[in-house]
Write a protein that holds these residues in place. Structure first.
Motif, PDB file in Angstrom:
ATOM      1  N   LEU A   4      -7.436   3.243  -3.625  1.00 56.39           N
ATOM      2  CA  LEU A   4      -6.459   3.495  -4.613  1.00 56.39           C
ATOM      3  C   LEU A   4      -5.554   5.072  -4.155  1.00 56.39           C
ATOM      4  O   LEU A   4      -4.467   5.104  -4.436  1.00 56.39           O
ATOM      5  N   GLN A   5      -6.544   5.735  -3.462  1.00 58.18           N
ATOM      6  CA  GLN A   5      -5.835   7.043  -3.122  1.00 58.18           C
ATOM      7  C   GLN A   5      -4.855   6.790  -1.975  1.00 58.18           C
ATOM      8  O   GLN A   5      -3.958   7.264  -1.887  1.00 58.18           O
ATOM      9  N   LEU A   6      -5.302   5.810  -1.047  1.00 59.05           N
ATOM     10  CA  LEU A   6      -4.383   5.527   0.007  1.00 59.05           C
ATOM     11  C   LEU A   6      -2.880   5.022  -0.698  1.00 59.05           C
ATOM     12  O   LEU A   6      -1.760   5.297  -0.090  1.00 59.05           O
ATOM     13  N   SER A  24      -1.825   5.564  -3.740  1.00 60.01           N
ATOM     14  CA  SER A  24      -1.097   6.662  -4.431  1.00 60.01           C
ATOM     15  C   SER A  24      -0.591   7.798  -3.379  1.00 60.01           C
ATOM     16  O   SER A  24       0.606   8.141  -3.481  1.00 60.01           O
ATOM     17  N   ASN A  25      -1.487   8.043  -2.421  1.00 57.28           N
ATOM     18  CA  ASN A  25      -0.696   9.128  -1.359  1.00 57.28           C
ATOM     19  C   ASN A  25       0.574   8.649  -0.584  1.00 57.28           C
ATOM     20  O   ASN A  25       1.175   9.480  -0.250  1.00 57.28           O
ATOM     21  N   ASN A  26       0.687   7.452  -0.465  1.00 59.32           N
ATOM     22  CA  ASN A  26       1.817   6.992   0.009  1.00 59.32           C
ATOM     23  C   ASN A  26       2.979   6.460  -0.913  1.00 59.32           C
ATOM     24  O   ASN A  26       3.846   5.871  -0.505  1.00 59.32           O
ATOM     25  N   GLY A  27       2.583   6.988  -2.199  1.00 63.95           N
ATOM     26  CA  GLY A  27       3.972   6.941  -2.923  1.00 63.95           C
ATOM     27  C   GLY A  27       3.871   5.544  -3.889  1.00 63.95           C
ATOM     28  O   GLY A  27       4.860   5.313  -4.789  1.00 63.95           O
ATOM     29  N   GLY A  28       2.798   4.645  -4.066  1.00 59.06           N
ATOM     30  CA  GLY A  28       2.641   3.565  -4.602  1.00 59.06           C
ATOM     31  C   GLY A  28       2.079   3.877  -6.188  1.00 59.06           C
ATOM     32  O   GLY A  28       1.330   4.837  -6.082  1.00 59.06           O
ATOM     33  N   ASN A  29       2.663   3.334  -7.101  1.00 63.49           N
ATOM     34  CA  ASN A  29       2.319   3.519  -8.566  1.00 63.49           C
ATOM     35  C   ASN A  29       1.241   2.333  -9.162  1.00 63.49           C
ATOM     36  O   ASN A  29       2.037   1.507  -9.301  1.00 63.49           O
ATOM     37  N   VAL A  30       0.142   2.447  -9.005  1.00 63.00           N
ATOM     38  CA  VAL A  30      -1.013   1.704  -9.444  1.00 63.00           C
ATOM     39  C   VAL A  30      -0.561   1.340 -10.963  1.00 63.00           C
ATOM     40  O   VAL A  30      -0.509   1.909 -11.957  1.00 63.00           O
ATOM     41  N   LEU A  31      -0.503  -0.146 -11.245  1.00 60.66           N
ATOM     42  CA  LEU A  31      -0.139  -0.487 -12.653  1.00 60.66           C
ATOM     43  C   LEU A  31      -1.422  -1.292 -13.139  1.00 60.66           C
ATOM     44  O   LEU A  31      -1.780  -1.164 -14.360  1.00 60.66           O
ATOM     45  N   GLU A  41      -3.189   0.066   7.215  1.00 60.87           N
ATOM     46  CA  GLU A  41      -3.915   1.380   6.943  1.00 60.87           C
ATOM     47  C   GLU A  41      -4.891   1.073   5.967  1.00 60.87           C
ATOM     48  O   GLU A  41      -6.282   1.277   6.160  1.00 60.87           O
ATOM     49  N   ILE A  42      -4.623   0.280   4.867  1.00 64.81           N
ATOM     50  CA  ILE A  42      -5.731  -0.127   3.884  1.00 64.81           C
ATOM     51  C   ILE A  42      -7.005  -1.154   4.796  1.00 64.81           C
ATOM     52  O   ILE A  42      -8.270  -0.788   4.406  1.00 64.81           O
ATOM     53  N   LYS A  43      -6.395  -2.073   5.542  1.00 65.71           N
ATOM     54  CA  LYS A  43      -7.263  -2.731   6.177  1.00 65.71           C
ATOM     55  C   LYS A  43      -8.308  -2.169   7.106  1.00 65.71           C
ATOM     56  O   LYS A  43      -9.416  -2.381   7.376  1.00 65.71           O
TER      57      LYS A  43
END
Length: 145
Positions: free
Chosen positions: A85-87, A89-96, A129-131
């Motif tokens: 989740l931090q990755l 968010s830190n890359n500009g994604g807005n978790v829904l 990056e997440i992988k």
């Protein structure tokens, strides 16, 4: 199959499709101003460019400020989901949304949907990056709408 779109590994396609995408990117970024110059630069004809330009897209082009859903198998270790989740968010994604099943045999099934309007990198780069994050056993791009 109802969908008219497919995700295909570019390695099995003729290189003309990738050249069209590169030409479009050169024009979009202003590196090259004229279509004639762009197609000459990548080694395709103008007719080829016009034939495919409205039908060949990268994931970013096609998604254009939409929602992305990723499905994961995560190790049941402290902080793995938080790191994912931090990755995002830190890359500009807005978790829904976050959906997580109870871990079975040390593995939890998780799906995350997020808005990618403000991503600082491409979807492919973020997924890679997440992988590489410790505890991420499997990641699948489920949808982009």
């Amino acid at each position: 199959m109802d969908s008219k779109y497919l995700v295909i590994d570019k390695n099995i396609l003729p290189d003309v499709f990738e050249k069209v995408i590169i030409a479009k990117e050169l024009l979009r970024t202003g590196q090259i101003k004229e279509i004639t110059e762009a197609v000459k630069n990548v080694g395709i004809s103008r007719s080829t460019f016009y034939k495919y330009k409205d039908h060949v897209f990268t994931l970013e082009e096609r998604s254009g400020g939409k929602k992305v859903t990723l499905s994961f198998l995560l190790s049941h270790l402290q902080g793995v989901l938080s790191n994912v989740l931090q990755l995002i968010s830190n890359n500009g994604g807005n978790v829904l949304t976050i959906n997580q099943d109870i871990p079975i045999n040390g593995i939890a099934n998780v799906s995350i949907t997020f808005e990618e309007d403000n991503l600082k990198k491409s979807i492919e780069e973020l997924i890679d990056e997440i992988k590489d994050t410790e505890g991420v056993k499997k990641l699948v791009l489920v949808s982009m709408e």
